[in-house]
Write a protein that holds these residues in place. Structure first.
Motif, mmCIF file in Angstrom:
data_model
loop_
_atom_site.group_PDB
_atom_site.id
_atom_site.type_symbol
_atom_site.label_atom_id
_atom_site.label_comp_id
_atom_site.label_asym_id
_atom_site.label_seq_id
_atom_site.Cartn_x
_atom_site.Cartn_y
_atom_site.Cartn_z
ATOM 1 N N ASP A 61 -8.997 8.760 -8.938
ATOM 2 C CA ASP A 61 -7.606 8.735 -8.504
ATOM 3 C C ASP A 61 -7.441 7.859 -7.263
ATOM 4 N N ARG A 62 -6.443 7.004 -7.279
ATOM 5 C CA ARG A 62 -6.183 6.054 -6.190
ATOM 6 C C ARG A 62 -6.070 6.741 -4.832
ATOM 7 N N HIS A 63 -5.233 7.757 -4.738
ATOM 8 C CA HIS A 63 -4.988 8.404 -3.443
ATOM 9 C C HIS A 63 -6.218 9.160 -2.963
ATOM 10 N N MET A 64 -6.922 9.782 -3.883
ATOM 11 C CA MET A 64 -8.135 10.499 -3.517
ATOM 12 C C MET A 64 -9.176 9.537 -2.937
ATOM 13 N N GLY B 153 -4.371 -15.333 -7.489
ATOM 14 C CA GLY B 153 -3.277 -15.432 -8.436
ATOM 15 C C GLY B 153 -3.646 -15.116 -9.873
ATOM 16 N N THR B 154 -4.856 -14.635 -10.075
ATOM 17 C CA THR B 154 -5.308 -14.303 -11.423
ATOM 18 C C THR B 154 -4.950 -12.858 -11.747
ATOM 19 N N ASP C 105 -6.880 -3.916 -16.155
ATOM 20 C CA ASP C 105 -6.230 -2.848 -15.403
ATOM 21 C C ASP C 105 -7.124 -2.252 -14.313
ATOM 22 N N ALA C 106 -8.390 -2.024 -14.639
ATOM 23 C CA ALA C 106 -9.300 -1.418 -13.662
ATOM 24 C C ALA C 106 -9.495 -2.331 -12.454
ATOM 25 N N THR C 107 -9.646 -3.622 -12.693
ATOM 26 C CA THR C 107 -9.833 -4.569 -11.593
ATOM 27 C C THR C 107 -8.567 -4.690 -10.760
ATOM 28 N N MET C 108 -7.413 -4.717 -11.408
ATOM 29 C CA MET C 108 -6.147 -4.782 -10.667
ATOM 30 C C MET C 108 -5.964 -3.532 -9.797
ATOM 31 N N GLU C 109 -6.346 -2.386 -10.333
ATOM 32 C CA GLU C 109 -6.271 -1.145 -9.551
ATOM 33 C C GLU C 109 -7.210 -1.220 -8.347
ATOM 34 N N ILE D 82 -8.184 -3.929 -6.760
ATOM 35 C CA ILE D 82 -7.598 -4.858 -5.790
ATOM 36 C C ILE D 82 -6.475 -4.183 -5.003
ATOM 37 N N LYS D 83 -5.634 -3.426 -5.694
ATOM 38 C CA LYS D 83 -4.532 -2.716 -5.014
ATOM 39 C C LYS D 83 -5.073 -1.693 -4.020
ATOM 40 N N ILE D 84 -6.083 -0.940 -4.430
ATOM 41 C CA ILE D 84 -6.649 0.086 -3.552
ATOM 42 C C ILE D 84 -7.318 -0.559 -2.341
ATOM 43 N N LEU D 85 -8.075 -1.645 -2.547
ATOM 44 C CA LEU D 85 -8.702 -2.325 -1.413
ATOM 45 C C LEU D 85 -7.633 -2.815 -0.436
#
Length: 182
Positions: free
Chosen positions: A106-109, A139-140, A144-148, A150-153
């Protein structure tokens, strides 16, 4: 004092971070918290290169790919005011925490766990220098897992920059001060 150093791959951020911690450590023991797990020959070569960069700088290396707060127990100097830490790097720590099971955490966890661990570490040392990566500008669009990831980092970097005294981006070996503190 907490300093966050960011930059792209090959930007010189690791070398700059080592120089930075060496300058501010004075009479403190220097610890290098290594978060990278080795899975292939390229990983082995990267670790060897970083070990060679640290050679002669009197770092004690602590391998801590997850649960960064547990590194505190591995420090042989018990007085927090006599400890300085270089954590290399946040992107590896996140990947290890996020993909440790078969399912994505989970992102928040994950954000809370890592941020809380960094706060604990910060409270137990005199100086903390954290290396993180800038992986947000190519810009690539990835899976979904990689995008998640990147967002979390990005979110973790934002949280850490709020509690850091200084934030520095290293661009082609040149430090650019983004936040100046102490």
């Amino acid at each position: 004092m907490m300093i966050m150093i960011t930059g792209g791959s090959g930007s010189g951020k690791s070398s700059y971070a080592e120089d930075c911690i060496t300058k501010i450590s004075k009479n403190c023991k220097k610890y290098y918290i290594a978060t990278m797990q080795v899975f292939d020959e390229e990983g082995k070569q990267r670790i060897e290169r970083h070990k060679n960069m640290r050679s002669g700088k009197n770092f004690k290396t602590i391998e801590q790919p997850c649960n960064v707060e547990n590194a505190i127990e591995k420090m042989d100097i018990k007085d927090p005011s006599k400890r300085t830490v270089l954590l290399e790097c946040m992107s590896n720590l996140l990947a290890n925490e996020m993909f440790s099971d078969e399912t994505i955490q989970d992102r928040h966890m994950i954000m809370d766990k890592i941020t809380d661990g960094i706060r604990q570490l910060k409270n137990e040392v005199r100086h903390l220098v954290i290396v993180t990566n800038n992986v947000f500008e190519d810009g690539t669009v990835y899976d979904d897992a990689t995008m998640e990831y990147i967002k979390i980092l990005g979110c973790i970097n934002e949280r850490l920059s709020e509690i850091a005294d200084q934030v520095i981006e290293v661009v082609v070996g040149i430090p650019v001060i983004l936040k100046e503190g102490m």
